[in-house]
Design an enzyme around this catalytic site. Structure first.
Site, PDB file in Angstrom:
ATOM      1  N   CYS B 403      11.823   2.303   0.336  1.00 19.11           N
ATOM      2  CA  CYS B 403      10.907   1.802   1.342  1.00 19.11           C
ATOM      3  C   CYS B 403      11.572   1.575   2.696  1.00 19.11           C
ATOM      4  O   CYS B 403      10.959   1.792   3.742  1.00 19.11           O
ATOM      5  CB  CYS B 403      10.228   0.540   0.869  1.00 19.11           C
ATOM      6  SG  CYS B 403      11.392  -0.692   0.311  1.00 19.11           S
ATOM      7  N   HIS B 447      10.575  -5.244  -0.614  1.00 16.05           N
ATOM      8  CA  HIS B 447       9.868  -4.163   0.054  1.00 16.05           C
ATOM      9  C   HIS B 447      10.092  -4.292   1.562  1.00 16.05           C
ATOM     10  O   HIS B 447      10.477  -5.352   2.056  1.00 16.05           O
ATOM     11  CB  HIS B 447       8.375  -4.260  -0.277  1.00 16.05           C
ATOM     12  CG  HIS B 447       7.596  -3.046   0.094  1.00 16.05           C
ATOM     13  ND1 HIS B 447       7.920  -1.788  -0.355  1.00 16.05           N
ATOM     14  CD2 HIS B 447       6.488  -2.887   0.865  1.00 16.05           C
ATOM     15  CE1 HIS B 447       7.062  -0.910   0.124  1.00 16.05           C
ATOM     16  NE2 HIS B 447       6.170  -1.551   0.879  1.00 16.05           N
ATOM     17  N   ASP B 463       1.929   0.383   6.044  1.00 15.24           N
ATOM     18  CA  ASP B 463       2.970   0.590   5.029  1.00 15.24           C
ATOM     19  C   ASP B 463       3.152   2.083   4.806  1.00 15.24           C
ATOM     20  O   ASP B 463       2.384   2.702   4.068  1.00 15.24           O
ATOM     21  CB  ASP B 463       2.587  -0.112   3.725  1.00 15.24           C
ATOM     22  CG  ASP B 463       3.729  -0.075   2.727  1.00 15.24           C
ATOM     23  OD1 ASP B 463       4.759   0.560   3.022  1.00 15.24           O
ATOM     24  OD2 ASP B 463       3.594  -0.699   1.663  1.00 15.24           O
TER      25      ASP B 463
END
Lengths: 314, 650
Positions: B403, B447, B463
């Site tokens: 991520c 994350h 995201d």
């Protein structure tokens, strides 16, 4: 004044103690313990040097209580049949007939028991335990009451077979008489021959009365605090590392039987901690063994240690 | 000097208890010290067994000196937690070697309690607490054993007594726990420097979050008021990173909390977070926190932070808006969030320059997301290393990353396309505990995502990872990764019964956190307010504690005395009274003396008392040891005892 009801048996027993005490001088405590042992249906082991009156005590007790006394002198060649009796062929009846041995008596004096071989010793001890003699497949009951006074010389003497612990446990009590004190010894030396005195003793009780007294003992009351006290003593003997092994439950039962008899002797219908304390030395001395760390501790010291560790219930 | 050997049973008991207490420190003590402590224990046991002798004073002195020097050399000091604990463990072991008297035994027992307390400086979890509680039981049993001169009761009896004593102490312990004035921070005011905590940092380089995601440790636990929000809304906001140096993203110093951006939102979600210690100042909250809990502030980047680092379990109530719209931040902040280091990553800049032609910033965002969704990007824990220009290498060559790669590259593209953007780190998702009462968020849920400034919507969460691996949002990393086997067992869904059991155990840890560790100043204030003392300070608390503790102890003592009085045996009471009067005139009954034996002694010492007291003793003996209750005899005993007043002199 309010007092516990007088107990007639106490007077009779006091008379017995007094009469035996007229022969065995200055040993009242030992006499009372021996009588206690008898009342509690136990057998007695007297351990002492020769010449201190072991045999005389047994005879005096036997005569005073009106019991038939037989004496067996143990020697190294004594055989079990010499004690128990044997079946002998009878020509007239053309059959084996049992001839009872000297053990068939109300009071057996087993003198110097540790001189005999272990096989012979155990023949007697088995008879004591079972209350009967078995020979040729027939069981023959021993008389009632049946009481054994065994004497033993200290183990240091030569030519003896000391009784093993398991056999010692068969005796309710072990006593030592010890030397008389100066006054008693003077009276002994100045007085009449003991044997002639013994012959003059008259029976104060009979076998039937003795059996009734034994039954009476079992009615002496044991209160819960007394049982607490006895149990505390047993427990202490088990977890105090000064003792190799603690007192067994059988020893506990014996302790209470003896305490009851002592209470009866004291004229009470209930047992007190004092009664337990009075009989404990004679009762536990031969059952307690010191742990290795304390080898040589005398039995009296071990018992004193036990008593001092347990408080009397209030 | 004749010395009585300490009974072997006491030695075994105390050495066992000390070993149990010291074993709690096994993980932090250096091996040489552990070996020495074990050797000292073995030595003492051998002495008790009769195989060895205790060392003389000279040897012991030399050992102690050498040990002190060794500690000073190894730790550089004799002070502080680690050196102190090492010193304590070693000195306890040495003290064992000069244990000759009961006083030494007591010192050893208290050293054992100190060892127990010292363990709490490191760890206060439920299993540690259980271990230490057992250590206390053993120490107390050993303590009891030492009270006996020669023979002590068997271990079973001693342990039973120890447990009963501890149970009796529970009310007092509870009172102290609830009312003793609490201070902010960990229990003992120590900072835990020795152990690196796992958790997010204020710096993000490619690979840093992937590294964190390999840990199954719990980050925090959450209990929602009402229905939990869907997984796609469970973005737990942590540090916001807005400075980029060409390699890593970090938080740029900004006057946090000076001016809070206005937030419009409705229907906040309420929940309680129990945060594990992570050694940093920030707290986590669902995107977007509505207000700060007590003792914390909400900064201008919507990050919750506290004045001091979180080194204890921290519990706080929090509210968040799931739908929100932020007002315009200061111009300076927006300028900062457009900045990129000069030069570098030419291909990415060229691509972003194309997007600049799009008039609407939202369209530029969509273009970037299409890039991620359209090209063959891979979501992986162990991507190939990025060489040269990292953003270019990732976007156009390797196309594999976790991520942080996506968030970093996305923010880079946005800034290059003149859209204010920043990286937000935190956690995504979390797993419902068995029973569903609370959610567990682990380090493996760590994350990173992005936020862009859109004039009509304010700060908007984007995201990019979701564009490549949408399953990550719904199901956590396990379903989305190429190599799920690299995740810790607790973050995987195929863990089987081991994982199920560990999750059940987590409920225990959660309850412990909730009820014990998270009881801080805040909850203490709440409790006291509910009890009717809203504004009590620490002096008031101490007074309250003394009043309640003293009052409780007095009540318990009164109750015990009353119960004893109710249960007392009148026979025994009368006998005790008579004996007490004799004790006053110097005739004390021995503990081993029965009633008649005592009466005989009294008669010998004070013949004029013989009649009276013998009658009392006989009555008591008959009543207590005889068969059946005799009311007349009891009355007689009472009458005689009341009339019995021995004088000091005949």
């Amino acid at each position: 004044m309010h007092a516990p009801p007088a107990f007639a048996p106490a007077d009779r027993l006091a008379a017995v103690v007094q009469q035996v005490g007229s022969v065995i001088l200055g040993k009242e405590r030992a006499i009372r313990l021996a009588l206690t042992c008898l009342l509690a249906r136990g057998h007695l082991l007297i351990e002492d040097l020769p010449g201190l009156g072991k045999t005389t005590l047994a005879h005096a007790l036997g005569r005073t209580l009106g019991l038939e006394v037989r004496r067996i002198q143990f020697t190294s060649d004594l055989l079990p049949a010499d004690i128990l009796g044997a079946a002998v062929y009878d020509r007239e009846q053309a059959a084996f007939v049992f001839h009872p041995g000297p053990v068939f008596a109300q009071l057996v004096l087993a003198d110097e028991i540790n001189r005999a071989s272990p096989k012979t010793q155990s023949a007697l001890l088995e008879a004591m335990e079972e209350g009967q003699v078995t020979s040729d497949g027939h069981s023959r009951p021993l008389p009632v009451p049946f009481f054994v006074i065994a004497t033993q010389n200290p183990m240091t003497q030569l030519g003896t077979f000391p009784l093993p612990e398991s056999q010692l446990d068969r005796f309710l009590m072990r006593l030592t008489l010890g030397y008389p004190d100066a006054r008693a010894e003077r009276a002994l030396l100045a007085g009449e021959d003991r044997r002639r005195l013994l012959e003059r003793l008259s029976p104060l009780l009979g076998p039937g009365e003795l059996t009734a007294l034994q039954a009476r003992c079992e009615q002496v009351h044991l209160a819960p605090p007394l049982l607490d006290y006895a149990q505390a003593l047993l427990a202490q003997s088990r977890f105090d590392p000064a003792f190799e092994t603690g007192l067994s439950p059988r020893a506990g039962q014996a302790l209470l039987r003896a305490a009851r008899a002592w209470a009866l002797l004291e004229g009470r219908d209930h047992a007190l901690p004092e009664d337990v304390q009075a009989v404990l030395p004679a009762l536990a001395g031969h059952r307690l063994r010191p742990a290795s760390a304390q080898v040589g501790a005398r039995p009296e010291e071990l018992v004193r240690r036990l008593l001092s560790a347990v408080p009397v219930p209030v | 000097m004749a010395e009585r050997a300490v009974p072997a049973a006491q030695v075994y008991g105390l050495v066992g208890a000390l070993a149990f207490a010291a074993a709690a420190h096994g993980a932090v003590l250096p091996p040489w010290l552990l070996a020495g402590v074990v050797a000292a224990f073995a030595w003492r046991l051998a002495v008790a067994g009769g195989h060895l002798r205790l060392p003389g004073r000279l040897v012991l002195g030399a050992l102690t000196l050498a040990f002190g020097i060794a500690i000073a050399l190894v730790y550089g000091t004799l002070l502080g937690r680690d050196a102190g604990v090492a010193l304590l463990a070693g000195m306890s072991a040495l003290k064992l070697l000069e244990w000759r008297t009961r006083r030494d035994a007591l010192v050893l027992v208290f050293l054992g309690y100190l060892l127990v307390m010292a363990r709490l400086l490191y760890d206060q979890g439920p299993l540690t607490a259980l271990w230490l509680l057992l250590a206390c039981v053993l120490l107390l049993a050993a303590h009891l054993a030492c009270a006996f001169e020669t023979a002590s009761p068997p271990p079973r009896v001693l342990l039973g007594r120890a447990v009963r004593l501890l149970v009796r102490g529970v009310p007092l312990a509870l009172l102290l726990f609830l009312l003793f004035p609490r201070i902010q921070g960990p229990l003992w005011g120590f900072q835990d420097e020795s152990r690196a905590r796992t958790g997010l940092s204020d710096e993000m380089t490619p690979g840093s979050i992937a590294e964190l995601a390999r840990s199954g440790e719990v980050a925090f636990r959450v209990r929602f008021d009402g229905a939990p929000p869907p997984p796609a809304a469970r973005y737990w906001r942590g540090p916001v990173l807005d400075g980029y140096d060409g390699r890593s993203w970090r938080t740029v110093g900004w006057a946090e909390g000076l001016r809070r951006d206005a937030v419009l939102g409705e229907a906040p979600v309420r929940y309680v977070v129990t945060l594990e210690p992570h050694g940093r100042r920030w707290l986590f909250a669902l995107d977007l926190p509505a207000a700060a809990p007590a003792d914390a502030t909400l900064g201008s980047r919507f990050v919750l932070s506290r004045r001091i680092a979180v080194n204890e379990v921290l519990r706080y109530e929090q509210q968040s808006w799931l739908a929100y719209r932020t007002a315009a931040p200061e111009a300076g902040m927006l300028r900062l969030q457009r900045q990129l280091p000069p030069g570098g990553n030419p291909r990415a800049r060229a691509l972003a320059a194309e997007w600049r032609a799009l008039p609407d910033p939202a369209a530029r965002v969509r273009a970037a997301l299409q890039l991620f969704a359209g090209e063959p990007f891979r979501y992986t824990l162990s991507p190939p290393p990025l060489t040269g220009e990292p953003v270019d290498a990732f976007l156009f060559d390797t196309r594999a990353g976790f991520c942080e790669h996506y968030a970093g590259a996305f923010v880079y593209l946005m800034r290059a396309a003149d859209v204010p953007a920043r990286v937000v780190t935190g956690y995504l998702g979390g797993e419902a505990a068995p029973g569903g009462e609370y959610f567990i968020v682990r380090q493996s849920d760590a994350h990173a995502w992005a936020e862009v400034w859109l004039p009509e919507r304010g700060w908007t969460r984007v995201d990019p990872t979701a564009a490549i691996a949408p399953e990550r949002v719904e199901n956590g990393a396990y379903g989305a990764l190429d190599e799920p086997g690299e995740l810790p067992l607790l973050a995987r869904r195929d863990g089987g019964w081991v994982r199920a059991t560990l999750l059940e155990l987590d409920a225990l840890a959660n309850a412990w956190n909730d009820w014990v560790l998270a009881y801080g100043p805040e909850r203490q204030r709440e409790l006291l307010a509910r009890l009717g003392w809203p504004d009590i300070d620490w002096r008031g608390l101490m007074l309250l504690l003394v009043a309640l503790g003293g009052g409780g102890a007095a009540a318990a003592a009164t109750w015990a005395a009353w119960r004893g009085w109710r249960r007392r045996d009148p026979r025994v009471a009368l006998w005790n009274a008579a004996c007490a009067r004799l004790a006053e005139v110097g005739l004390r009954r021995g503990a081993q003396e029965g009633p008649l034996a005592f009466a005989a002694r009294v008669a010998g010492a004070r013949p004029e008392l013989a009649d009276e007291f013998s009658a009392i003793a006989r009555l008591y003996a008959a009543l207590r040891y005889g068969a059946g209750a005799d009311a007349a005899a009891l009355a007689e005993l009472r009458r005689r005892t009341r009339a019995f007043h021995p004088r000091r002199t005949p």
